[in-house]
Design an enzyme around this catalytic site. Structure first.
Site, PDB file in Angstrom:
ATOM      1  CD  GLU A   1      -1.160  -0.203   3.150  1.00  0.00           C
ATOM      2  OE1 GLU A   1      -1.260   0.255   4.731  1.00  0.00           O
ATOM      3  OE2 GLU A   1      -2.075  -1.389   3.530  1.00  0.00           O
TER       4      GLU A   1
ATOM      5  CB  CYS B   1       8.557  -4.861   7.680  1.00  0.00           C
ATOM      6  SG  CYS B   1      10.355  -4.537   8.304  1.00  0.00           S
TER       7      CYS B   1
ATOM      8  CB  CYS C   1       2.246   2.789   6.492  1.00  0.00           C
ATOM      9  SG  CYS C   1       2.041   3.754   5.086  1.00  0.00           S
TER      10      CYS C   1
END
Ligand code: SAH
Ligand code: SF4
Length: 345
Positions: free
Chosen positions: A93, A113, A334
């Site tokens: 995104e 991540c 985010c």
């Protein structure tokens, strides 16, 4: 999907090598780069000033990757969040944040991540894969198209740790900075890292004036280790040393991001450690009200604590600001749109 590699996974030198290999004059590299990063060409066919034979040769070896828009949401303040599907089905995104005559795009550098920060929606989901330079720049170009205006600033602050994907991130920044691409000024291109020291040291030696932000979140080692387990091996004194060297080498002021979390990093002891860390360091502290992520158990610090932090930093002559909240009604922190879609709520 195609089995040919995406030409946008190459950096500038890679495109120059390709052009040489094909026996073409060097200026063709620049033409291709202009088509891909300046005009957002969707195919080799579009590249009308290249000879047909060259277009065919490119086509036989490479594909032109593109992002498919999976979902988007617009906030009442104009902030727009995008969820993109990449060619292998992975989603990432980005966010477009208009403010006056500026349009800032926050883009992702990885899908997922590996750093595992406990307050972060992305970190909680684990690592999927690195993005290519083109998958990063496309987020910026597509948002510029969608919003119908030039992107003035771009920040690698979406999903992922940019310094865990260093080369691709730098290649993307260079395309974004290039007059052959969108020509965003280097100072208006920012990388945010959780504090990977090798990356900070390397970034200090890059010739461009890109901006550096570092997620600090606590200047107390124990607390930081709990919040950001992925950077446990990079202790705070070494981080401070790397930041100080960065400031000396570049003459630029790194930003330290500090998300205030109630009863975790908003105490007087946490504040005093922060002041000690910053004193004598060329830096700017950006206080961020933490976005409570589902399942993390973290809550936003009281406004009164934020005011105490601001006042103490000012009293110690440490530059600071409070991040204006944008797009909270669309969960624009985010990692949150993706999380929402995946969990179906
Ligand atoms: N991996 C890089 C860049 C992406 S994260 C980094 O960690 O710096 C971008 C920023 O959002 C970081 O400062 C990160 O700490 C912050 N962030 C992540 N989750 C957050 C949340 N729930 N609330 C507020 N800030 C958050
Ligand atoms: Fe990764 Fe940054 Fe999230 Fe930490 S805050 S998990 S480094 S994206």
């Amino acid at each position: 999907m195609t089995d040919r590699p995406d030409i946008k996974s190459l950096d500038r030198a890679g495109i120059e090598r390709l052009v040489a290999e094909l026996g073409e004059p060097a200026f063709r590299a620049r033409q291709i780069i202009r088509w891909l990063y300046g005009r957002g060409a969707a195919s080799f066919e579009d590249m009308s000033d290249l000879p047909a034979a060259l277009r065919a040769k490119l086509e036989s070896r490479y594909a032109v990757g593109s992002l498919a828009l999976e979902a988007s949401e617009t906030s009442s303040d104009g902030t727009r969040k995008y969820l993109w599907r990449l060619s292998d089905g992975v989603t990432v995104e980005s966010v477009g944040i208009p403010a006056g005559d500026r349009l800032t795009v926050c883009f992702s550098t990885q899908a997922g991540c590996a750093m595992g920060c406990t307050f972060c929606a992305t970190g909680r989901g684990g690592f999927v894969r690195n993005l290519t330079p083109g998958e990063m720049t496309d987020q910026v170009l597509r948002i510029s198209d969608d919003m119908g205006r030039r992107v003035s600033n771009a920040v690698a602050m979406g999903q992922g740790e940019p310094f865990a994907n260093y080369e691709a991130t730098l290649a993307a920044l260079r395309y974004l900075n290039s007059p052959d691409g969108p020509g965003i000024g280097a100072r208006h291109l920012t990388v945010s890292t959780c504090g990977i020291l090798t990356g900070i040291r390397r970034f200090s030696t890059e010739p461009e004036q890109f901006t550096l932000a570092v997620s600090l979140h606590s200047a107390i080692q124990r607390t930081r280790d709990t919040l950001m387990p992925g950077v446990r091996s990079y202790p705070l004194p070494q981080l401070r040393e790397a930041l100080s060297a960065y400031a000396t080498q570049t003459g630029r002021r790194p930003t330290l991001e500090y998300a205030l979390i109630a009863d975790v990093n908003d105490s007087d002891a946490a504040l005093s450690a922060l002041v000690t860390f910053c004193r004598g360091l060329l830096c700017h502290v950006n206080l961020i009200p933490v976005n409570p992520v589902k399942g993390s158990g973290f809550a936003r610090a009281a406004e009164s604590r934020t005011r105490v932090f601001m006042a103490a930093l000012a009293a110690a002559s440490i530059e600071s600001s409070l991040r204006a909240e944008r797009g909270t009604d669309i969960s624009a922190a985010c990692g949150q749109l993706r999380q929402k879609r995946l969990s179906g709520d």
